[in-house]
Enzyme design. Structure first.
Site, PDB file in Angstrom:
ATOM      1  N   SER A 213       0.843  -1.194   0.000  1.00 20.11           N
ATOM      2  CA  SER A 213       0.000   0.000   0.000  1.00 20.11           C
ATOM      3  C   SER A 213       0.873   1.237   0.000  1.00 20.11           C
ATOM      4  O   SER A 213       1.633   1.477   0.950  1.00 20.11           O
ATOM      5  CB  SER A 213      -0.903   0.010   1.231  1.00 20.11           C
ATOM      6  OG  SER A 213      -1.559   1.258   1.330  1.00 20.11           O
TER       7      SER A 213
ATOM      8  N   HIS B  67      -1.310  -1.278  -4.177  1.00 13.97           N
ATOM      9  CA  HIS B  67      -2.577  -0.963  -3.517  1.00 13.97           C
ATOM     10  C   HIS B  67      -2.671   0.546  -3.349  1.00 13.97           C
ATOM     11  O   HIS B  67      -1.801   1.173  -2.752  1.00 13.97           O
ATOM     12  CB  HIS B  67      -2.668  -1.667  -2.165  1.00 13.97           C
ATOM     13  CG  HIS B  67      -4.042  -1.643  -1.581  1.00 13.97           C
ATOM     14  ND1 HIS B  67      -5.052  -2.465  -2.026  1.00 13.97           N
ATOM     15  CD2 HIS B  67      -4.583  -0.889  -0.589  1.00 13.97           C
ATOM     16  CE1 HIS B  67      -6.143  -2.230  -1.340  1.00 13.97           C
ATOM     17  NE2 HIS B  67      -5.889  -1.256  -0.460  1.00 13.97           N
TER      18      HIS B  67
ATOM     19  N   ASP C 197      -4.970   3.533  -2.018  1.00 14.28           N
ATOM     20  CA  ASP C 197      -6.081   3.891  -1.135  1.00 14.28           C
ATOM     21  C   ASP C 197      -6.583   5.297  -1.430  1.00 14.28           C
ATOM     22  O   ASP C 197      -5.831   6.268  -1.312  1.00 14.28           O
ATOM     23  CB  ASP C 197      -5.635   3.820   0.327  1.00 14.28           C
ATOM     24  CG  ASP C 197      -5.454   2.399   0.807  1.00 14.28           C
ATOM     25  OD1 ASP C 197      -6.378   1.592   0.614  1.00 14.28           O
ATOM     26  OD2 ASP C 197      -4.388   2.088   1.384  1.00 14.28           O
TER      27      ASP C 197
ATOM     28  N   MET D 183      -9.181   8.074  -0.152  1.00 16.35           N
ATOM     29  CA  MET D 183     -10.045   8.487   0.961  1.00 16.35           C
ATOM     30  C   MET D 183     -10.556   9.894   0.687  1.00 16.35           C
ATOM     31  O   MET D 183      -9.791  10.761   0.244  1.00 16.35           O
ATOM     32  CB  MET D 183      -9.265   8.467   2.280  1.00 16.35           C
ATOM     33  CG  MET D 183      -8.628   7.139   2.621  1.00 16.35           C
ATOM     34  SD  MET D 183      -7.794   7.210   4.219  1.00 16.35           S
ATOM     35  CE  MET D 183      -6.781   5.727   4.120  1.00 16.35           C
TER      36      MET D 183
ATOM     37  N   HIS E 225      -8.520   1.167  -4.189  1.00 17.39           N
ATOM     38  CA  HIS E 225      -9.433   0.906  -3.073  1.00 17.39           C
ATOM     39  C   HIS E 225     -10.163   2.198  -2.751  1.00 17.39           C
ATOM     40  O   HIS E 225      -9.612   3.111  -2.138  1.00 17.39           O
ATOM     41  CB  HIS E 225      -8.616   0.399  -1.878  1.00 17.39           C
ATOM     42  CG  HIS E 225      -9.436   0.127  -0.661  1.00 17.39           C
ATOM     43  ND1 HIS E 225      -8.858  -0.108   0.566  1.00 17.39           N
ATOM     44  CD2 HIS E 225     -10.777   0.056  -0.462  1.00 17.39           C
ATOM     45  CE1 HIS E 225      -9.807  -0.310   1.465  1.00 17.39           C
ATOM     46  NE2 HIS E 225     -10.972  -0.211   0.871  1.00 17.39           N
TER      47      HIS E 225
ATOM     48  N   MET F   2     -12.303   4.236  -0.714  1.00 14.22           N
ATOM     49  CA  MET F   2     -12.927   4.461   0.597  1.00 14.22           C
ATOM     50  C   MET F   2     -13.640   5.806   0.521  1.00 14.22           C
ATOM     51  O   MET F   2     -13.207   6.805   1.101  1.00 14.22           O
ATOM     52  CB  MET F   2     -11.866   4.425   1.698  1.00 14.22           C
ATOM     53  CG  MET F   2     -11.327   3.032   1.951  1.00 14.22           C
ATOM     54  SD  MET F   2     -10.070   2.978   3.232  1.00 14.22           S
ATOM     55  CE  MET F   2      -8.604   3.189   2.214  1.00 14.22           C
TER      56      MET F   2
ATOM     57  N   MET G 253     -11.516  -5.922   5.182  1.00 13.77           N
ATOM     58  CA  MET G 253     -10.748  -5.023   6.026  1.00 13.77           C
ATOM     59  C   MET G 253     -10.499  -5.697   7.373  1.00 13.77           C
ATOM     60  O   MET G 253     -11.430  -6.153   8.034  1.00 13.77           O
ATOM     61  CB  MET G 253     -11.502  -3.712   6.242  1.00 13.77           C
ATOM     62  CG  MET G 253     -11.634  -2.841   5.012  1.00 13.77           C
ATOM     63  SD  MET G 253     -10.044  -2.287   4.346  1.00 13.77           S
ATOM     64  CE  MET G 253      -9.386  -1.330   5.716  1.00 13.77           C
TER      65      MET G 253
ATOM     66  N   ASP H 152      -6.638  -6.530   4.169  1.00  9.59           N
ATOM     67  CA  ASP H 152      -5.998  -5.221   4.274  1.00  9.59           C
ATOM     68  C   ASP H 152      -6.104  -4.708   5.711  1.00  9.59           C
ATOM     69  O   ASP H 152      -7.208  -4.503   6.217  1.00  9.59           O
ATOM     70  CB  ASP H 152      -6.688  -4.245   3.314  1.00  9.59           C
ATOM     71  CG  ASP H 152      -6.046  -2.862   3.320  1.00  9.59           C
ATOM     72  OD1 ASP H 152      -5.001  -2.687   3.960  1.00  9.59           O
ATOM     73  OD2 ASP H 152      -6.606  -1.972   2.663  1.00  9.59           O
TER      74      ASP H 152
END
Length: 225
Positions: free
Chosen positions: A10, A33, A35, A37, A66, A68, A137, A175
């Site tokens: 990540s 990975h 992320d 957000m 990913h 979020m 998660m 994760d």
């Protein structure tokens, strides 16, 4: 080289002042990975589609995005256009999961759904046949470096049983708090894709950290061989 156990560092834990070098250091991994957000679904804000477009120029590894975010149906087209290889949205944030999965797959990308720690795998009963990957998660989303939630092992086993009952084989990704100390048990429980942030980037030798994680995972795979 294609591996049975995927390691997905990540970049949330990477040094963004030297991101090109960081990507070069994880070239032996299987996925990056990524992320995303939005400051609403999670308290923190990270990075968006423009950084992803730059990443695509700097690595040959597939990028697992990913999301979020609230309203993932608004974000998905942006990340498809930016070059995401896998798009992972949260079950808890979506309104029409099947429609969104089909949109991702029709764009030629792999579709994945993420479950928060408190969301049971049973919610996927009617859609697991259409998924390329499920992300569980093992911490609550939003922050790196959290403690691993031990109930993830049982949840992983439950998901693997569901997949076997449906005779499908999406990748099962974990994760949060993943490291060499629990990788073997996670794979033995049914996982085959491990996200590691600090578990890779805190080490000076990232290739060695990736190899250690993969070796631990391979030992877990032998339990079910």
């Amino acid at each position: 080289m294609q591996h049975d156990i995927y390691i997905a560092p990540s970049i949330l834990s990477a040094d963004f002042l030297h991101l090109g070098d960081e990507l070069a250091d994880i070239a032996t991994a299987d996925l990056v990975h990524y992320d995303v957000m939005d400051g609403h679904f999670t308290a923190n804000i990270t990075y968006g589609q423009f950084v992803l477009a730059q990443l695509k120029k700097a690595t040959d590894l597939p990028i697992d995005v990913h999301l979020m975010v609230n309203n993932p149906e608004d974000a998905v087209p942006l990340f498809i256009e930016a070059g995401a290889d896998i798009i992972n949205f949260h079950w808890e944030a979506q309104t029409h999961a099947h429609r969104l999965v089909q949109q991702i797959r029709e764009a030629g990308r792999k579709a994945a759904i993420t479950l928060n720690p408190a969301t049971p795998v049973s919610v996927l009963e009617s859609i697991v046949d259409d998924l390329d990957m499920v992300l569980l998660m093992s911490v609550n989303p939003g922050y790196g470096g959290q403690k691993f939630i031990e109930s993830t092992y049982a949840k992983t086993r439950a998901l693997r049983r569901m997949c076997n009952e449906h005779r499908v084989n999406p990748r099962i990704e974990i994760d949060g708090g993943v490291g060499a100390g629990n990788a073997e048990a996670l794979v033995a429980a049914g996982a085959d894709t491990l996200v590691a942030g600090s578990g890779v980037f805190k080490h000076a030798d990232r290739a060695a950290a990736i190899a250690e994680l993969r070796a631990a995972g391979e030992r877990g795979r032998l339990v079910n061989a």
